[in-house]
Design a protein around this motif. Structure first.
Motif, PDB file in Angstrom:
ATOM      1  N   ALA A 408      36.939  62.167  14.865  1.00 45.33           N
ATOM      2  CA  ALA A 408      38.071  62.196  15.795  1.00 45.33           C
ATOM      3  C   ALA A 408      38.401  63.626  16.198  1.00 45.33           C
ATOM      4  CB  ALA A 408      39.282  61.521  15.154  1.00 45.33           C
ATOM      5  N   GLY A 409      38.437  64.536  15.225  1.00 43.91           N
ATOM      6  CA  GLY A 409      38.671  65.933  15.557  1.00 43.91           C
ATOM      7  C   GLY A 409      37.526  66.546  16.340  1.00 43.91           C
ATOM      8  N   GLN A 410      36.301  66.163  15.991  1.00 44.28           N
ATOM      9  CA  GLN A 410      35.143  66.684  16.712  1.00 44.28           C
ATOM     10  C   GLN A 410      35.131  66.216  18.159  1.00 44.28           C
ATOM     11  OE1 GLN A 410      31.407  65.693  14.887  1.00 44.28           O
ATOM     12  NE2 GLN A 410      30.186  66.833  16.392  1.00 44.28           N
ATOM     13  N   ALA A 411      35.512  64.958  18.388  1.00 39.88           N
ATOM     14  CA  ALA A 411      35.542  64.441  19.762  1.00 39.88           C
ATOM     15  C   ALA A 411      36.561  65.186  20.613  1.00 39.88           C
ATOM     16  CB  ALA A 411      35.856  62.949  19.738  1.00 39.88           C
ATOM     17  N   GLU A 412      37.711  65.489  20.027  1.00 34.96           N
ATOM     18  CA  GLU A 412      38.739  66.226  20.774  1.00 34.96           C
ATOM     19  C   GLU A 412      38.257  67.629  21.124  1.00 34.96           C
ATOM     20  OE1 GLU A 412      43.380  67.726  20.190  1.00 34.96           O
ATOM     21  OE2 GLU A 412      42.420  66.440  18.689  1.00 34.96           O
ATOM     22  N   ALA A 413      37.649  68.305  20.141  1.00 38.56           N
ATOM     23  CA  ALA A 413      37.147  69.654  20.412  1.00 38.56           C
ATOM     24  C   ALA A 413      35.998  69.617  21.417  1.00 38.56           C
ATOM     25  CB  ALA A 413      36.694  70.309  19.107  1.00 38.56           C
ATOM     26  N   GLN A 414      35.128  68.611  21.310  1.00 42.97           N
ATOM     27  CA  GLN A 414      33.990  68.530  22.213  1.00 42.97           C
ATOM     28  C   GLN A 414      34.437  68.256  23.642  1.00 42.97           C
ATOM     29  OE1 GLN A 414      30.858  69.225  21.103  1.00 42.97           O
ATOM     30  NE2 GLN A 414      30.385  69.286  23.294  1.00 42.97           N
ATOM     31  N   ARG A 416      37.153  69.354  25.029  1.00 49.00           N
ATOM     32  CA  ARG A 416      37.588  70.643  25.576  1.00 49.00           C
ATOM     33  C   ARG A 416      36.381  71.484  25.977  1.00 49.00           C
ATOM     34  NH1 ARG A 416      40.902  70.661  20.907  1.00 49.00           N
ATOM     35  NH2 ARG A 416      39.685  72.412  20.075  1.00 49.00           N
ATOM     36  N   ALA A 417      35.318  71.436  25.176  1.00 47.30           N
ATOM     37  CA  ALA A 417      34.116  72.194  25.502  1.00 47.30           C
ATOM     38  C   ALA A 417      33.481  71.675  26.789  1.00 47.30           C
ATOM     39  CB  ALA A 417      33.120  72.110  24.339  1.00 47.30           C
ATOM     40  N   VAL A 418      33.485  70.348  26.985  1.00 52.87           N
ATOM     41  CA  VAL A 418      32.911  69.774  28.209  1.00 52.87           C
ATOM     42  C   VAL A 418      33.696  70.230  29.432  1.00 52.87           C
ATOM     43  CG1 VAL A 418      32.556  67.612  29.451  1.00 52.87           C
ATOM     44  CG2 VAL A 418      31.875  67.789  27.061  1.00 52.87           C
ATOM     45  N   GLN A 419      35.003  70.198  29.350  1.00 56.45           N
ATOM     46  CA  GLN A 419      35.820  70.628  30.488  1.00 56.45           C
ATOM     47  C   GLN A 419      35.569  72.088  30.828  1.00 56.45           C
ATOM     48  OE1 GLN A 419      37.548  68.582  32.320  1.00 56.45           O
ATOM     49  NE2 GLN A 419      37.158  66.810  30.975  1.00 56.45           N
ATOM     50  N   SER A 420      35.492  72.928  29.805  1.00 57.56           N
ATOM     51  CA  SER A 420      35.242  74.355  30.053  1.00 57.56           C
ATOM     52  C   SER A 420      33.846  74.572  30.628  1.00 57.56           C
ATOM     53  CB  SER A 420      35.410  75.147  28.747  1.00 57.56           C
ATOM     54  OG  SER A 420      36.724  75.011  28.243  1.00 57.56           O
ATOM     55  N   ALA A 421      32.842  73.864  30.097  1.00 57.51           N
ATOM     56  CA  ALA A 421      31.481  74.041  30.592  1.00 57.51           C
ATOM     57  C   ALA A 421      31.347  73.548  32.028  1.00 57.51           C
ATOM     58  CB  ALA A 421      30.503  73.284  29.682  1.00 57.51           C
ATOM     59  N   ARG A 422      32.017  72.446  32.365  1.00 56.52           N
ATOM     60  CA  ARG A 422      31.954  71.944  33.741  1.00 56.52           C
ATOM     61  C   ARG A 422      32.584  72.945  34.723  1.00 56.52           C
ATOM     62  NH1 ARG A 422      34.135  67.352  32.907  1.00 56.52           N
ATOM     63  NH2 ARG A 422      32.222  66.093  32.821  1.00 56.52           N
ATOM     64  N   ARG A 423      33.709  73.532  34.316  1.00 53.76           N
ATOM     65  CA  ARG A 423      34.345  74.531  35.176  1.00 53.76           C
ATOM     66  C   ARG A 423      33.472  75.771  35.303  1.00 53.76           C
ATOM     67  NH1 ARG A 423      36.981  75.478  39.599  1.00 53.76           N
ATOM     68  NH2 ARG A 423      38.332  77.328  39.515  1.00 53.76           N
ATOM     69  N   ALA A 424      32.808  76.166  34.218  1.00 55.23           N
ATOM     70  CA  ALA A 424      31.932  77.340  34.276  1.00 55.23           C
ATOM     71  C   ALA A 424      30.757  77.097  35.213  1.00 55.23           C
ATOM     72  CB  ALA A 424      31.440  77.684  32.873  1.00 55.23           C
ATOM     73  N   THR A 425      30.223  75.883  35.215  1.00 52.18           N
ATOM     74  CA  THR A 425      29.117  75.571  36.122  1.00 52.18           C
ATOM     75  C   THR A 425      29.564  75.629  37.583  1.00 52.18           C
ATOM     76  OG1 THR A 425      28.109  74.158  34.444  1.00 52.18           O
ATOM     77  CG2 THR A 425      27.417  73.816  36.708  1.00 52.18           C
ATOM     78  N   GLN A 458      27.081  61.803  22.137  1.00 56.54           N
ATOM     79  CA  GLN A 458      26.609  61.552  20.776  1.00 56.54           C
ATOM     80  C   GLN A 458      27.760  61.403  19.796  1.00 56.54           C
ATOM     81  OE1 GLN A 458      23.998  64.869  20.177  1.00 56.54           O
ATOM     82  NE2 GLN A 458      22.431  64.099  21.591  1.00 56.54           N
ATOM     83  N   VAL A 459      28.825  62.192  19.980  1.00 58.03           N
ATOM     84  CA  VAL A 459      29.986  62.074  19.097  1.00 58.03           C
ATOM     85  C   VAL A 459      30.663  60.722  19.286  1.00 58.03           C
ATOM     86  CG1 VAL A 459      32.300  62.977  18.631  1.00 58.03           C
ATOM     87  CG2 VAL A 459      30.382  64.551  18.901  1.00 58.03           C
TER      88      VAL A 459
END
Length: 505
Positions: A408-414, A416-425, A458-459
Motif C-alpha cells: 500500500a505504501g509502495q503503491a502510493e509512492a510509485q 507519485r513517481a509516475v506523475q513526476s515522470a510523465r510531467r518530465a517527459t 506490477q505493484v
C-alpha cells in the motif's frame, strides 16, 4: 445313576463356556480406548499478528471449516474472472481427483461399519463321501446335500471394530476437508493467474504505447538526419530504443502465452485454441475488513484435515492394541441336509446349529507388537504434520498481511513517481522540439516514465495477488455468503481451536 449323568452334563457345559466367560471378564477389566484431542504440538499461539497491531486476542472456539466461503472472487468485480472460476469448479482435474478420493474414503467407511453388523450368507452343496469321519460312518459312499443360511456376528468386546470404524470416519472427514482445501486452492490459482495475465496484457499495451512514441521519434530523427540537423549518433540511439522496446514487447507476448496456457490447464481445458475474453474494466482491489486477520485458523480446511488425520492415527493405535485381546464370534446356521437330493427340502431334513468361537493368537513372531509400534509411529508423524500445517497457516497470513501493508505504501509512492515522470517527459519533449535539450535527455525521460508506469502496474498486480493469497490463507472470503464464518477458528493443537476474541466495547 441318573443324577450322576445329569451332573456330568452340566460340568461339560460349564467347561465349554469357560473361554467365553474368561473373555467377558477381560472385557470388564479393559476399557475401549477413546479418542481425545491430540497433545499440544508445541506451537506458541500469538496474541496478535505482527502486521496488524489492532488484531484481537486469541481464544477457544468451535471448528468452522464446514462453513460457507462465499463467492469471494466476485469482490474483484470482473465477470470474466467469475466465469473462469465457475468453469474450473467443474473441469479442474485436481478437484476431480480430490472428489474421487473422498468417495473412496466414504466407501471404506461403509465397509468398516458393515463389519460391525451381522453377516448373513446362503450356501448349498452336494458332496459324495465315505469313511469313518463322514455322515455315513462306513466304507460305502454316500451323498449328502445341504442348503441353508449362515449367520455370524463378532462381539466388539475390546473396541477393535468401533475403533476401525472411527478411523475410517475420520479419514472421510479429512478427505472432505482436503477437497475443500483443493477447491479453495484452485479458485485462488485461477484468480492469481488471471490477474497476472491481465497485468501482463496491460503492461504489453503500455510498452506498445512507448514503442509508438519511439517510432514517431525515429521518423522525426530520420528526417532531421537526412536534412543534416542531427548526427548519425542521435539516429542510432533512437533505433536502439525502438529495437529494445520491440524485444520487451515480444517478451511480454511470451508471458501472455504461458499464463494463458496455465489458465487453460487450471480450467481442465486444452491449451490449444484457448482464449480469454477481454476484461470490461480493470479489476477492483477488494478491501480487507478490520478484524479479519484474527480468525486465520477458523476455516482452514487443510488444518482441519491434519487434525482429523491425527485422530484417525490415534484410533488405529487402539485397533492395534485391541489385537492383543481375544476375538469372540457368534455363529449360527439353519437349513436342510439330506442324503437324497429329492428329500432335501422336506421338514424332516431340517438342521440347525449355533456356536461361539473365541480366538486368541498366542505366538505370532512379534507381528502384533510390530503393528502397534507402526501405528504409534504413524501417529507421531501425523502430529508432526499437523504442527507443520499450523505453522504454515500462521506464516502465510503473516506473509500476506505484511505484503499488503508494505505494498500500500509502495503503491502510493510509485504513483507519485509516475506523475513526476510523465510531467518530465512532457517537458523534455517540448524542449527537444524547440532545440533546447538534446535527444539523449528526451530518451532518458521516456525510459524513466515507462519504467515507473510498468512498476506501478506490477505493484498493483502484487496487491491483487497478495489479496487473493490472504483470502486463501484465511480459508475463504468474507462476503455475504460467508457471513459469520470469519468469527471463529480452525483446529489447532492440544485440543484447542483458536479464534479471535470479540473486542471489548
Amino acid at each position: 445313576m441318573a443324577s450322576f449323568d445329569s451332573s456330568a452334563v452340566h460340568v461339560r457345559r460349564a467347561v465349554r463356556l469357560l473361554p467365553l466367560a474368561a473373555a467377558l471378564v477381560l472385557a470388564g477389566c479393559v476399557g475401549t480406548p477413546t479418542l481425545t484431542q491430540p497433545a499440544h504440538a508445541g506451537v506458541p499461539v500469538p496474541t496478535r499478528f505482527s502486521a496488524e497491531s489492532t488484531s484481537p486476542l486469541w481464544t477457544t472456539a468451535a471448528p468452522a471449516e464446514a462453513q460457507p466461503r462465499g463467492a469471494w472472487w466476485q469482490s474483484f468485480a470482473d465477470p470474466v474472472l467469475n466465469d473462469l472460476v465457475e468453469r474450473a469448479a467443474t473441469g479442474n482435474t485436481s478437484l476431480q481427483e480430490a472428489a474421487a478420493r473422498l468417495a473412496e474414503a466414504r466407501a471404506l467407511l461403509r465397509s468398516a461399519d458393515a463389519n460391525r453388523a451381522p453377516q448373513v450368507g446362503a450356501s448349498t452343496g452336494v458332496a459324495r463321501q465315505a469313511g469313518a469321519n463322514t455322515a455315513s460312518g462306513g466304507p460305502v459312499p454316500a451323498t449328502l446335500a445341504t442348503a441353508g443360511l449362515n449367520v455370524s456376528y463378532e462381539l466388539d468386546l475390546f473396541g477393535r471394530l468401533s475403533q476401525a470404524s472411527d478411523a475410517a470416519r475420520l479419514d472421510a472427514q479429512a478427505r472432505a476437508a482436503l477437497l475443500q482445501s483443493a477447491r479453495l486452492m484452485v479458485q485462488a490459482d485461477v484468480a492469481q493467474t488471471y490477474l497476472q495475465l491481465r497485468a501482463v496484457q496491460a503492461e504489453r499495451a503500455l510498452v506498445q504505447e512507448s514503442l509508438d512514441a519511439y517510432q514517431g521519434t525515429l521518423r522525426l530523427t530520420q528526417r532531421r538526419y537526412q536534412a543534416g540537423d542531427v548526427a548519425e549518433l542521435d539516429l542510432a540511439r533512437v533505433q536502439t530504443e525502438v529495437a529494445a522496446t520491440e524485444s520487451e514487447a515480444l517478451a511480454l507476448e511470451r508471458q501472455q502465452v504461458l499464463l494463458r496456457n496455465a489458465l487453460a490447464v487450471l480450467l481442465g481445458e486444452v491449451a490449444t485454441g484457448f482464449t480469454v475474453p477481454p476484461a470490461p474494466a480493470e479489476a477492483a482491489l477488494p478491501a480487507i475488513p478490520a478484524g479479519v486477520p484474527g480468525t486465520v485458523l477458523a476455516r482452514r480446511p487443510d488444518v482441519s484435515a491434519a487434525q482429523a488425520a491425527v485422530l484417525a492415527a490415534q484410533a488405529r493405535v487402539g485397533v492395534a492394541q485391541a489385537a492383543w485381546f481375544p476375538a469372540v464370534t457368534l455363529t449360527g446356521n439353519g437349513g436342510f441336509a439330506s442324503p437324497e437330493l429329492g428329500d432335501l427340502f422336506k421338514w424332516s431334513a431340517r438342521s440347525w446349529g449355533i456356536g461361539a468361537l473365541l480366538s486368541l493368537p498366542i505366538f505370532d513372531g512379534g507381528q502384533r507388537a510390530a503393528q502397534e509400534e507402526g501405528a504409534r509411529a504413524r501417529l507421531e508423524g501425523a502430529m508432526a504434520a499437523h504442527k507443520g500445517q499450523v505453522l504454515t497457516a500462521f506464516r502465510e497470513v503473516e506473509d500476506q498481511l505484511g505484503a499488503l501493508r508494505l505494498l500500500a505504501g509502495q503503491a502510493e509512492a510509485q504513483e507519485r513517481a509516475v506523475q513526476s515522470a510523465r510531467r518530465a517527459t512532457q517537458l523534455s519533449d517540448s524542449r527537444y522540439r524547440n532545440g533546447l535539450v538534446s535527444q539523449l535527455e528526451l530518451l532518458d525521460a521516456r525510459r524513466s516514465e515507462l519504467r515507473n508506469r510498468r512498476q506501478a502496474l506490477q505493484v498493483r498486480t502484487a496487491q491483487q495477488t497478495a489479496t487473493v493469497g490472504l483470502i486463501r490463507a484465511l480459508g475463504g472470503g468474507w462476503g455475504e455468503g460467508a457471513s459469520g464464518a470469519l468469527a471463529s477458528a480452525d483446529p489447532v493443537v492440544g485440543g484447542g481451536w483458536l479464534a479471535a476474541a470479540p473486542p471489548a466495547r
